[in-house]
Design an enzyme around this catalytic site. Structure first.
Site, PDB file in Angstrom:
ATOM      1  CG  HIS A  74      -0.204  -0.025   2.531  1.00  0.00           C
ATOM      2  ND1 HIS A  74      -0.225  -1.089   3.388  1.00  0.00           N
ATOM      3  CD2 HIS A  74       0.592   0.900   3.121  1.00  0.00           C
ATOM      4  CE1 HIS A  74       0.511  -0.824   4.442  1.00  0.00           C
ATOM      5  NE2 HIS A  74       1.024   0.379   4.303  1.00  0.00           N
ATOM      6  CB  ALA A  75       1.019   4.389  -1.356  1.00  0.00           C
TER       7      ALA A  75
END
Ligand code: TYD
Length: 152
Positions: free
Chosen positions: A65-66
């Site tokens: 994820h970011a």
């Protein structure tokens, strides 16, 4: 006598656009080693949260994820693992963390995946924000769109 093992070389080693390894202070004496981290001093943010990953089964990965706003420092307190980082523009970089005095600074809007955990690895993460699910981007296509929208 204490040996202040402060590195002579440049403290920050650039490894991609903004992701960087920060070589933290290490104080060694016969009793062992000590490393410390001060927010807004050794790392470019105030620390609002710490969390750690441990007992990661072989072959498992974390992250994927970011974050929209959160900045982080990732450390291998024990053992080793690889961090695959991707800023949505250039090629992916893989950084192996295997020393307790190296911190990997991850700016916001960076996709990351933690893989190849060794047995007994402990991953400490220092974060610039408290946990908020809405700060996560968990879909890669949405991440690339968001990066482009920010003109990065
Ligand atoms: P997640 O961010 O998906 O883990 P990782 O990035 O290591 O793969 O988080 C797993 C779960 O833990 C998820 O339900 C959210 C929760 N969590 C918190 O409640 N607080 C936190 O600070 C973090 C990092 C996660």
């Amino acid at each position: 006598m204490f040996q202040h093992d402060r590195p002579q070389r440049k403290r920050v080693i650039d490894i991609s656009l903004k992701t960087k390894i920060i070589n933290l202070p290490k104080i060694s004496d016969v009793r062992g080693n000590l490393t410390f981290i001060e927010g807004n001093n050794h790392i470019p943010f105030e620390i609002k949260r710490a969390y750690y990953l441990y007992d990661v089964p072989g072959g498992e990965s974390r992250g994927g994820h970011a974050h929209r706003e959160t900045e982080q420092l990732i450390l291998a307190l024990s053992g080793s693992f690889d961090v695959v980082v991707d800023d949505g523009n250039v090629e992916k970089r893989t950084i192996t963390l295997n020393r307790s005095y190296y911190g990997l600074f991850i700016p916001k809007l960076t996709w990351r995946e933690l893989v190849n955990f060794s047995s007994g690895a402990v991953c400490l993460v220092l974060a610039s924000t408290k946990y908020e699910e809405k700060d996560y981007i968990r879909d890669y296509r949405e991440f690339v769109k968001t990066v482009k929208a920010h003109g990065n």
